[in-house]
Design a protein around this motif. Structure first.
Motif, PDB file in Angstrom:
ATOM      1  N   GLY A  45     -36.709   6.980 -11.199  1.00  0.00           N
ATOM      2  CA  GLY A  45     -37.548   8.110 -11.579  1.00  0.00           C
ATOM      3  C   GLY A  45     -36.769   9.183 -12.316  1.00  0.00           C
ATOM      4  O   GLY A  45     -35.546   9.332 -12.131  1.00  0.00           O
ATOM      5  N   PRO A  46     -37.437   9.974 -13.127  1.00  0.00           N
ATOM      6  CA  PRO A  46     -36.732  10.989 -13.930  1.00  0.00           C
ATOM      7  C   PRO A  46     -36.130  12.108 -13.097  1.00  0.00           C
ATOM      8  O   PRO A  46     -35.144  12.726 -13.520  1.00  0.00           O
ATOM      9  CB  PRO A  46     -37.833  11.522 -14.859  1.00  0.00           C
ATOM     10  CG  PRO A  46     -39.126  11.202 -14.162  1.00  0.00           C
ATOM     11  CD  PRO A  46     -38.890   9.925 -13.415  1.00  0.00           C
ATOM     12  N   ALA A  47     -36.694  12.380 -11.920  1.00  0.00           N
ATOM     13  CA  ALA A  47     -36.201  13.513 -11.133  1.00  0.00           C
ATOM     14  C   ALA A  47     -34.807  13.248 -10.588  1.00  0.00           C
ATOM     15  O   ALA A  47     -33.987  14.167 -10.478  1.00  0.00           O
ATOM     16  CB  ALA A  47     -37.157  13.821  -9.985  1.00  0.00           C
ATOM     17  N   LEU A  61     -39.360  -2.294  -1.455  1.00  0.00           N
ATOM     18  CA  LEU A  61     -38.560  -2.545  -2.653  1.00  0.00           C
ATOM     19  C   LEU A  61     -39.145  -1.822  -3.867  1.00  0.00           C
ATOM     20  O   LEU A  61     -38.404  -1.268  -4.690  1.00  0.00           O
ATOM     21  CB  LEU A  61     -38.478  -4.046  -2.910  1.00  0.00           C
ATOM     22  CG  LEU A  61     -37.639  -4.851  -1.895  1.00  0.00           C
ATOM     23  CD1 LEU A  61     -37.786  -6.345  -2.157  1.00  0.00           C
ATOM     24  CD2 LEU A  61     -36.180  -4.433  -1.946  1.00  0.00           C
ATOM     25  N   ASP A  62     -40.462  -1.811  -3.958  1.00  0.00           N
ATOM     26  CA  ASP A  62     -41.108  -1.098  -5.069  1.00  0.00           C
ATOM     27  C   ASP A  62     -40.834   0.399  -4.990  1.00  0.00           C
ATOM     28  O   ASP A  62     -40.571   1.063  -6.012  1.00  0.00           O
ATOM     29  CB  ASP A  62     -42.615  -1.351  -5.066  1.00  0.00           C
ATOM     30  CG  ASP A  62     -42.979  -2.774  -5.481  1.00  0.00           C
ATOM     31  OD1 ASP A  62     -42.120  -3.459  -6.074  1.00  0.00           O
ATOM     32  OD2 ASP A  62     -44.119  -3.199  -5.200  1.00  0.00           O
ATOM     33  N   LEU A  63     -40.904   0.957  -3.780  1.00  0.00           N
ATOM     34  CA  LEU A  63     -40.650   2.388  -3.605  1.00  0.00           C
ATOM     35  C   LEU A  63     -39.207   2.724  -3.933  1.00  0.00           C
ATOM     36  O   LEU A  63     -38.916   3.773  -4.544  1.00  0.00           O
ATOM     37  CB  LEU A  63     -40.980   2.809  -2.169  1.00  0.00           C
ATOM     38  CG  LEU A  63     -42.450   2.737  -1.757  1.00  0.00           C
ATOM     39  CD1 LEU A  63     -42.604   3.079  -0.285  1.00  0.00           C
ATOM     40  CD2 LEU A  63     -43.304   3.678  -2.604  1.00  0.00           C
ATOM     41  N   LEU A  64     -38.290   1.857  -3.547  1.00  0.00           N
ATOM     42  CA  LEU A  64     -36.878   2.075  -3.851  1.00  0.00           C
ATOM     43  C   LEU A  64     -36.650   2.082  -5.360  1.00  0.00           C
ATOM     44  O   LEU A  64     -35.940   2.956  -5.898  1.00  0.00           O
ATOM     45  CB  LEU A  64     -36.037   0.980  -3.193  1.00  0.00           C
ATOM     46  CG  LEU A  64     -34.531   1.013  -3.479  1.00  0.00           C
ATOM     47  CD1 LEU A  64     -33.907   2.313  -3.007  1.00  0.00           C
ATOM     48  CD2 LEU A  64     -33.847  -0.181  -2.823  1.00  0.00           C
ATOM     49  N   TYR A  65     -37.268   1.146  -6.059  1.00  0.00           N
ATOM     50  CA  TYR A  65     -37.130   1.095  -7.519  1.00  0.00           C
ATOM     51  C   TYR A  65     -37.748   2.337  -8.164  1.00  0.00           C
ATOM     52  O   TYR A  65     -37.158   2.940  -9.070  1.00  0.00           O
ATOM     53  CB  TYR A  65     -37.801  -0.177  -8.052  1.00  0.00           C
ATOM     54  CG  TYR A  65     -37.658  -0.335  -9.543  1.00  0.00           C
ATOM     55  CD1 TYR A  65     -36.496  -0.887 -10.097  1.00  0.00           C
ATOM     56  CD2 TYR A  65     -38.671   0.082 -10.402  1.00  0.00           C
ATOM     57  CE1 TYR A  65     -36.354  -1.019 -11.476  1.00  0.00           C
ATOM     58  CE2 TYR A  65     -38.534  -0.049 -11.788  1.00  0.00           C
ATOM     59  CZ  TYR A  65     -37.375  -0.599 -12.310  1.00  0.00           C
ATOM     60  OH  TYR A  65     -37.239  -0.721 -13.670  1.00  0.00           O
ATOM     61  N   GLU A  66     -38.936   2.710  -7.681  1.00  0.00           N
ATOM     62  CA  GLU A  66     -39.614   3.895  -8.220  1.00  0.00           C
ATOM     63  C   GLU A  66     -38.754   5.140  -8.067  1.00  0.00           C
ATOM     64  O   GLU A  66     -38.598   5.937  -9.008  1.00  0.00           O
ATOM     65  CB  GLU A  66     -40.948   4.083  -7.504  1.00  0.00           C
ATOM     66  CG  GLU A  66     -41.693   5.365  -7.841  1.00  0.00           C
ATOM     67  CD  GLU A  66     -42.877   5.605  -6.916  1.00  0.00           C
ATOM     68  OE1 GLU A  66     -43.237   6.786  -6.717  1.00  0.00           O
ATOM     69  OE2 GLU A  66     -43.435   4.632  -6.377  1.00  0.00           O
ATOM     70  N   LEU A  95     -36.652   8.457   0.123  1.00  0.00           N
ATOM     71  CA  LEU A  95     -37.159   7.095   0.317  1.00  0.00           C
ATOM     72  C   LEU A  95     -37.874   6.988   1.659  1.00  0.00           C
ATOM     73  O   LEU A  95     -38.938   6.367   1.761  1.00  0.00           O
ATOM     74  CB  LEU A  95     -36.018   6.080   0.227  1.00  0.00           C
ATOM     75  CG  LEU A  95     -36.432   4.618   0.421  1.00  0.00           C
ATOM     76  CD1 LEU A  95     -37.435   4.183  -0.639  1.00  0.00           C
ATOM     77  CD2 LEU A  95     -35.200   3.702   0.399  1.00  0.00           C
ATOM     78  N   MET A  96     -37.304   7.595   2.688  1.00  0.00           N
ATOM     79  CA  MET A  96     -37.958   7.604   3.994  1.00  0.00           C
ATOM     80  C   MET A  96     -39.305   8.305   3.902  1.00  0.00           C
ATOM     81  O   MET A  96     -40.305   7.840   4.473  1.00  0.00           O
ATOM     82  CB  MET A  96     -37.066   8.308   5.023  1.00  0.00           C
ATOM     83  CG  MET A  96     -37.688   8.407   6.405  1.00  0.00           C
ATOM     84  SD  MET A  96     -37.657   6.861   7.309  1.00  0.00           S
ATOM     85  CE  MET A  96     -36.516   7.299   8.606  1.00  0.00           C
TER      86      MET A  96
END
Length: 376
Positions: free
Chosen positions: A27-29, A18-23, A236-237
């Motif tokens: 994210g700006p990119a 979940l943290d990675l998905l939010y990041e 994400l993967m």
């Protein structure tokens, strides 16, 4: 019930995911495919393996397709492939207009038999396509020699074997190239589809890298150098696989430990018609642990009553599948027998010792009914 396919495979990683998905999503990119995370993931795998190139793509099947394409496989060509295994071993060949030629398997490892493959070589043969199966790598030294003697391309289907090592060389790097699959139940499974090409040949790597993104070279957008595919890797993967990569050796060690325990329990069961897979560590990957049982369906029903989930991989050989009937010439007695006898047991790393002992106890308690008179 001890399930064959666990429903809690990534339970320990849920908050990280979940943290990675939010990041990624904030994210700006705002780049969700083929970005910096995919590049870092490829670099980590390349350095870990000592490969010339690693190209992340949408699936193991796509990886296989693009490698065959990069090897210029097409109409008039033949690819020797195992008669026992997953459909992409043949469908990727057919979809490029070539002909799959099915070779029988070794009765112990259930991988393609090099001697059977050699008998099928013709002037039209272009590629040898051995595949690692379940817990055993194919006889890659023999296939390397066979390809060299006959001037053939050697493509290694290592989709199930990431982490396997044979004679000091990682699975995927015996042939000119290999493939990995990141489907969740594989040894390095992720949260969806995904795969990778691994190769010792920088030229093959460049060709596949172009093919995976509609023939673009990654520098000039909307300039298409060749007909390609949409086989792009998800960011994400990539982030999730990077998170899990450091723990892969421990998970592989756990799989090998469970397999050794199973083998020790099952080796005395010959009288019950039950045979475990070959043991040891060299050339072993333990993606799936498969027994051979002469009364497979009875054993499977017995284990279900004992609360143990099982799975039958490949209940018929590839040339006996309706999709491949047009290319089915010959006989494959070992593949036919394996299809009747194969039974896979749970072997995922987070099985508890108590669950594994329960599974082994259930197998050992199987007493087959006597065969009717006049039958084997």
């Amino acid at each position: 019930m001890v399930p064959f396919f666990p429903d809690d495979l990534f339970a320990a990683d849920r908050e990280v995911l979940l943290d990675l998905l939010y990041e990624l999503g904030t994210g700006p990119a705002q780049r969700f495919i083929l970005g910096e995370h995919t590049a870092r993931f490829e670099r980590e795998l390349r350095e870990q393996l000592g490969a010339a190139d690693v190209v992340a793509c949408s699936s193991g099947t796509s990886a296989l397709t693009m490698l065959l394409h990069a090897m210029d496989v097409g109409p008039g060509d033949e690819v020797i492939t195992p008669a026992f295994g997953c459909a992409p071993l043949a469908s990727t060949v057919v979809n490029l207009g070539a002909r799959p030629v099915f070779a029988d398997i070794d009765p112990v490892t259930m991988t393609m038999d090099p001697e059977q493959a050699e008998r099928l070589i013709s002037p039209r043969t272009k590629v040898l396509l051995p595949a690692h199966m379940f817990s055993a790598m194919a006889d890659m030294p023999a296939f390397t020699d066979l390809a060299a003697r006959h001037g053939l391309r050697l493509l290694e289907d290592s989709a199930v074997a990431q982490g396997g090592v044979l004679d000091g060389r990682p699975a995927g790097l015996w042939g000119e190239a290999g493939v990995y699959s990141f489907v969740q139940v594989k040894t390095f499974g992720g949260i969806g589809e995904g795969g990778a090409v691994v190769t010792k040949d920088p030229g093959l790597g460049r060709a596949v890298r172009m093919l995976r993104n509609h023939g673009q070279d990654g520098r000039t957008r909307f300039r298409h150098h060749r007909i390609g595919y949409n086989s792009r890797f998800d960011e994400l993967m990539a982030l999730f696989q990077l998170h899990r990569l450091p723990g892969l050796p421990e998970r592989l060690e756990r799989r090998a430990h469970l397999a050794a325990y199973y083998n020790a329990r099952f080796e005395p069961l010959a009288a019950q018609g039950i045979r475990p897979p070959p043991g040891g560590r060299n050339g072993r990957c333990y993606y799936v642990y498969c027994l051979r049982a002469t009364r497979r369906d009875e054993l499977r029903a017995h284990l279900a009553r004992q609360g143990v989930g099982t799975h039958v991989y490949y209940p018929r050989p590839l040339p006996r599948q309706p999709a491949f009937a047009s290319w089915a010439t010959g006989s494959w007695p070992q593949a036919e027998l394996a299809s009747r006898e194969i039974l896979a047991l749970p072997i995922y790393p987070h099985l508890t010792d108590a669950q594994v002992e329960r599974i082994a106890d259930a197998v050992c308690s199987f007493v087959p009914a006597p065969a009717p008179a006049g039958t084997r």
